[in-house]
Design a protein around this motif. Structure first.
Motif, PDB file in Angstrom:
ATOM      1  N   LEU A  29       9.471  23.163  31.650  1.00 34.09           N
ATOM      2  CA  LEU A  29      10.368  22.344  30.812  1.00 34.09           C
ATOM      3  C   LEU A  29      11.906  22.621  30.711  1.00 34.09           C
ATOM      4  O   LEU A  29      12.679  22.205  30.050  1.00 34.09           O
ATOM      5  N   THR A  30      12.189  24.049  31.532  1.00 28.61           N
ATOM      6  CA  THR A  30      13.520  24.336  31.325  1.00 28.61           C
ATOM      7  C   THR A  30      14.612  23.580  32.365  1.00 28.61           C
ATOM      8  O   THR A  30      15.615  23.851  32.125  1.00 28.61           O
ATOM      9  N   GLY A  31      13.837  22.799  33.144  1.00 26.95           N
ATOM     10  CA  GLY A  31      14.965  21.934  33.866  1.00 26.95           C
ATOM     11  C   GLY A  31      14.825  21.928  35.507  1.00 26.95           C
ATOM     12  O   GLY A  31      13.710  22.831  36.071  1.00 26.95           O
ATOM     13  N   ASP A  32      15.491  21.268  35.996  1.00 26.82           N
ATOM     14  CA  ASP A  32      15.228  21.327  37.747  1.00 26.82           C
ATOM     15  C   ASP A  32      16.146  22.507  38.206  1.00 26.82           C
ATOM     16  O   ASP A  32      17.454  22.599  37.889  1.00 26.82           O
ATOM     17  N   PRO A  33      15.658  23.285  39.064  1.00 26.74           N
ATOM     18  CA  PRO A  33      16.219  24.574  39.617  1.00 26.74           C
ATOM     19  C   PRO A  33      17.531  23.810  40.600  1.00 26.74           C
ATOM     20  O   PRO A  33      18.149  24.848  40.910  1.00 26.74           O
ATOM     21  N   THR A  34      17.062  22.612  41.071  1.00 29.70           N
ATOM     22  CA  THR A  34      18.359  22.236  42.093  1.00 29.70           C
ATOM     23  C   THR A  34      19.658  22.140  41.320  1.00 29.70           C
ATOM     24  O   THR A  34      20.733  22.556  42.068  1.00 29.70           O
ATOM     25  N   ASN A  35      19.800  21.814  40.306  1.00 28.50           N
ATOM     26  CA  ASN A  35      21.005  21.856  39.339  1.00 28.50           C
ATOM     27  C   ASN A  35      21.808  23.335  39.379  1.00 28.50           C
ATOM     28  O   ASN A  35      22.957  23.486  39.188  1.00 28.50           O
ATOM     29  N   LEU A  36      20.906  24.228  39.621  1.00 24.16           N
ATOM     30  CA  LEU A  36      21.584  25.708  39.422  1.00 24.16           C
ATOM     31  C   LEU A  36      21.820  26.194  40.825  1.00 24.16           C
ATOM     32  O   LEU A  36      22.901  27.135  41.078  1.00 24.16           O
ATOM     33  N   PHE A  37      20.910  26.068  41.631  1.00 20.59           N
ATOM     34  CA  PHE A  37      21.039  26.524  43.098  1.00 20.59           C
ATOM     35  C   PHE A  37      21.964  25.640  44.070  1.00 20.59           C
ATOM     36  O   PHE A  37      22.137  26.263  45.074  1.00 20.59           O
ATOM     37  N   LEU A  38      22.222  24.398  43.833  1.00 19.98           N
ATOM     38  CA  LEU A  38      22.856  23.615  44.763  1.00 19.98           C
ATOM     39  C   LEU A  38      24.162  23.309  44.314  1.00 19.98           C
ATOM     40  O   LEU A  38      24.457  23.148  42.903  1.00 19.98           O
ATOM     41  N   PRO A  39      25.222  22.974  44.878  1.00 22.32           N
ATOM     42  CA  PRO A  39      26.305  22.565  44.449  1.00 22.32           C
ATOM     43  C   PRO A  39      26.232  21.131  43.706  1.00 22.32           C
ATOM     44  O   PRO A  39      25.410  20.440  44.045  1.00 22.32           O
ATOM     45  N   ILE A  40      27.143  20.911  42.860  1.00 20.17           N
ATOM     46  CA  ILE A  40      27.190  19.614  41.985  1.00 20.17           C
ATOM     47  C   ILE A  40      27.269  18.435  43.032  1.00 20.17           C
ATOM     48  O   ILE A  40      26.464  17.396  42.728  1.00 20.17           O
ATOM     49  N   ARG A  51      13.616  21.072  46.838  1.00 17.31           N
ATOM     50  CA  ARG A  51      12.397  20.976  46.304  1.00 17.31           C
ATOM     51  C   ARG A  51      10.965  21.226  47.487  1.00 17.31           C
ATOM     52  O   ARG A  51      10.021  21.708  46.650  1.00 17.31           O
ATOM     53  N   ARG A  52      11.354  20.468  48.498  1.00 17.49           N
ATOM     54  CA  ARG A  52      10.226  20.712  49.548  1.00 17.49           C
ATOM     55  C   ARG A  52      10.000  22.055  49.926  1.00 17.49           C
ATOM     56  O   ARG A  52       8.781  22.604  50.249  1.00 17.49           O
ATOM     57  N   ILE A  53      11.051  22.811  50.032  1.00 17.61           N
ATOM     58  CA  ILE A  53      10.762  24.267  50.840  1.00 17.61           C
ATOM     59  C   ILE A  53      10.227  25.049  49.453  1.00 17.61           C
ATOM     60  O   ILE A  53       9.387  25.793  49.818  1.00 17.61           O
ATOM     61  N   HIS A  54      10.592  24.740  48.392  1.00 21.86           N
ATOM     62  CA  HIS A  54       9.959  25.653  47.279  1.00 21.86           C
ATOM     63  C   HIS A  54       8.714  24.958  46.624  1.00 21.86           C
ATOM     64  O   HIS A  54       8.299  25.410  45.464  1.00 21.86           O
ATOM     65  N   GLY A  55       8.236  23.881  47.265  1.00 17.48           N
ATOM     66  CA  GLY A  55       6.890  23.179  46.588  1.00 17.48           C
ATOM     67  C   GLY A  55       7.344  22.543  45.311  1.00 17.48           C
ATOM     68  O   GLY A  55       6.308  22.084  44.559  1.00 17.48           O
ATOM     69  N   LEU A  56       8.399  22.022  44.931  1.00  9.95           N
ATOM     70  CA  LEU A  56       8.689  21.346  43.938  1.00  9.95           C
ATOM     71  C   LEU A  56       8.740  19.935  43.891  1.00  9.95           C
ATOM     72  O   LEU A  56       8.952  19.171  42.844  1.00  9.95           O
ATOM     73  N   ASP A  57       8.339  19.354  45.111  1.00 13.26           N
ATOM     74  CA  ASP A  57       8.216  17.970  45.400  1.00 13.26           C
ATOM     75  C   ASP A  57       6.938  17.534  44.881  1.00 13.26           C
ATOM     76  O   ASP A  57       6.775  16.231  44.908  1.00 13.26           O
ATOM     77  N   PHE A  76       1.874  36.025  43.848  1.00 18.02           N
ATOM     78  CA  PHE A  76       2.475  34.975  42.746  1.00 18.02           C
ATOM     79  C   PHE A  76       4.062  34.145  43.242  1.00 18.02           C
ATOM     80  O   PHE A  76       4.699  33.868  42.275  1.00 18.02           O
ATOM     81  N   GLY A  77       4.060  34.050  44.555  1.00 21.36           N
ATOM     82  CA  GLY A  77       5.163  33.492  45.174  1.00 21.36           C
ATOM     83  C   GLY A  77       6.261  34.162  45.350  1.00 21.36           C
ATOM     84  O   GLY A  77       6.505  35.358  45.083  1.00 21.36           O
ATOM     85  N   ASP A  78       7.158  33.638  45.808  1.00 19.51           N
ATOM     86  CA  ASP A  78       8.686  34.069  46.051  1.00 19.51           C
ATOM     87  C   ASP A  78       9.549  33.721  45.067  1.00 19.51           C
ATOM     88  O   ASP A  78       9.707  32.410  44.471  1.00 19.51           O
ATOM     89  N   SER A  79      10.700  34.640  44.803  1.00 21.73           N
ATOM     90  CA  SER A  79      11.714  34.339  43.910  1.00 21.73           C
ATOM     91  C   SER A  79      12.680  33.551  44.466  1.00 21.73           C
ATOM     92  O   SER A  79      13.135  33.702  45.671  1.00 21.73           O
ATOM     93  N   ILE A  80      13.140  32.494  43.891  1.00 19.97           N
ATOM     94  CA  ILE A  80      14.033  31.470  44.554  1.00 19.97           C
ATOM     95  C   ILE A  80      15.535  32.008  44.672  1.00 19.97           C
ATOM     96  O   ILE A  80      16.088  31.951  45.762  1.00 19.97           O
ATOM     97  N   LEU A 266      16.722  31.836  32.686  1.00 17.19           N
ATOM     98  CA  LEU A 266      17.978  31.107  32.664  1.00 17.19           C
ATOM     99  C   LEU A 266      18.345  30.699  33.849  1.00 17.19           C
ATOM    100  O   LEU A 266      19.181  29.691  34.226  1.00 17.19           O
ATOM    101  N   GLN A 267      17.819  31.273  35.143  1.00 18.51           N
ATOM    102  CA  GLN A 267      17.972  30.845  36.542  1.00 18.51           C
ATOM    103  C   GLN A 267      17.070  30.055  37.019  1.00 18.51           C
ATOM    104  O   GLN A 267      16.773  29.656  37.916  1.00 18.51           O
ATOM    105  N   ARG A 268      16.051  29.645  36.201  1.00 18.51           N
ATOM    106  CA  ARG A 268      14.866  28.531  36.494  1.00 18.51           C
ATOM    107  C   ARG A 268      14.003  29.480  37.780  1.00 18.51           C
ATOM    108  O   ARG A 268      13.716  28.456  38.420  1.00 18.51           O
ATOM    109  N   ASP A 269      13.829  30.630  37.800  1.00 18.21           N
ATOM    110  CA  ASP A 269      13.177  31.100  38.725  1.00 18.21           C
ATOM    111  C   ASP A 269      11.719  31.233  38.362  1.00 18.21           C
ATOM    112  O   ASP A 269      11.310  32.393  37.806  1.00 18.21           O
ATOM    113  N   PHE A 270      10.826  30.217  38.366  1.00 13.44           N
ATOM    114  CA  PHE A 270       9.821  29.947  37.928  1.00 13.44           C
ATOM    115  C   PHE A 270       8.769  31.072  38.420  1.00 13.44           C
ATOM    116  O   PHE A 270       8.062  31.743  37.480  1.00 13.44           O
ATOM    117  N   SER A 271       8.668  31.486  39.700  1.00 14.26           N
ATOM    118  CA  SER A 271       7.860  32.388  40.079  1.00 14.26           C
ATOM    119  C   SER A 271       8.097  33.780  39.303  1.00 14.26           C
ATOM    120  O   SER A 271       7.053  34.420  38.977  1.00 14.26           O
TER     121      SER A 271
END
Length: 304
Positions: A29-40, A51-57, A76-80, A266-271
């Motif tokens: 519910l915290t949001g889409d990590p792509t908004n933090l890790f990719l440019p606007i 999303r495909r690389i990190h299984g979010l698709d 536990f997966g990898d840290s984004i 805050l970084q939406r690093d779910f893992s």
């Protein structure tokens, strides 16, 4: 005793399962990590690849199924953000939290049992009144407020102690002192009340009548029988300290799992979020099992 421990283990395991479900879906519910890790101005194709690389698709339930399957294999997966295994990142931070918590609880337990026992022995006296007053203040003081006031006075005002870091002994004083206050007040109250009851028992009066030294009367005859409620509170406060470390570590910039968890949210690093919560929950689970074993050692009735 084994049946008692087995029941507690099953109950704790159910709590862990429910925690996995709740944390997984709430973290999304915290949001889409792509908004933090990719440019606007990132293209839709770049976002889809991320999303495909990190299984979010995949659908959320499919993601949950993969996560549970990996969790059963201790993956536990990898840290984004860090591009490292999330469990490895959490374990590195958790050792700092364990050191902080163990040091604090060792000081708290020793001080609270000693002061509470002496206050019960001198019930109604000046020492008892001072100890009771201090315990009430300590039990009522919010950790975050005490931490901020301590920084303002001892770091900003007087310049005696650093505000963050772990480099020297001086860096540990404020975090340990702030975490010390609340559990000390609560445990002291329970020790005092339990020891007053124990010291009024017939076997203690008999020991006094035989001329047993006051120190032996308190710490040998009465303390063991007064320890069951004390152990309960110590376990609760140790668990609360692990949870409270989230706030204190963030305020003092302490590199423990609490600060890591806040940063990961805050970084939406779910893992990392999930790994942090699961490692902390498992530590509390083990602590509860140890407390149950201590019950059985102190009170033989529990073994049956």
């Amino acid at each position: 005793m084994y049946g008692f421990l087995a029941k507690r283990t099953v109950a704790s395991s159910v709590s862990l399962v429910l925690l996995v479900v709740a944390v997984f879906f709430l973290s999304r519910l915290t949001g889409d990590p792509t908004n933090l890790f990719l440019p606007i101005d990132a293209s839709a194709e770049m976002r889809d690849n991320f999303r495909r690389i990190h299984g979010l698709d995949q659908p959320l339930l499919v993601q949950f199924g993969h996560y549970v399957w990996n969790l059963l294999h201790l993956d536990f997966g990898d840290s984004i953000r860090r591009a490292r295994p999330a469990l490895e990142v959490v374990v590195e931070a958790f050792r700092w939290t364990l050191m902080l918590g163990f040091l604090t609880m060792a000081i708290v337990t020793t001080a609270a049992i000693t002061v509470g026992s002496l206050a019960a022995f001198h019930v109604g006296g000046i020492f008892d009144r001072i100890a009771t007053f201090c315990s009430l203040i300590g039990a009522s003081a919010p950790d975050f407020w005490v931490a901020i006031v301590a920084i303002v006075i001892f770091s900003v005002g007087l310049g005696w102690l650093p505000t963050s870091g772990t480099g020297t002994v001086w860096h540990w004083i404020l975090p340990v002192a702030v975490l010390f206050i609340r559990p000390f007040g609560l445990i002291l109250q329970v020790v005092r009340g339990s020891m007053i009851s124990a010291l009024s028992a017939a076997y203690v009066k008999t020991a006094r009548a035989k001329g047993v030294a006051p120190r032996a009367t308190i710490f040998v005859h009465a303390l063991r029988n007064a320890m069951l409620p004390v152990i309960t509170v110590i376990g609760d406060q140790a668990a609360a300290l692990l949870n409270g470390a989230v706030v204190i570590e963030t305020i003092f910039g302490f590199p423990g799992v609490g600060k890591l968890m806040i940063d990961a949210i805050l970084q939406r690093d779910f893992s990392v979020v999930l790994a942090s919560i699961m490692v902390t929950a498992f530590a509390i689970f083990l602590m509860n099992i140890l407390i149950d074993i201590a019950y059985a050692v102190l009170d033989p009735r529990i073994r049956y």
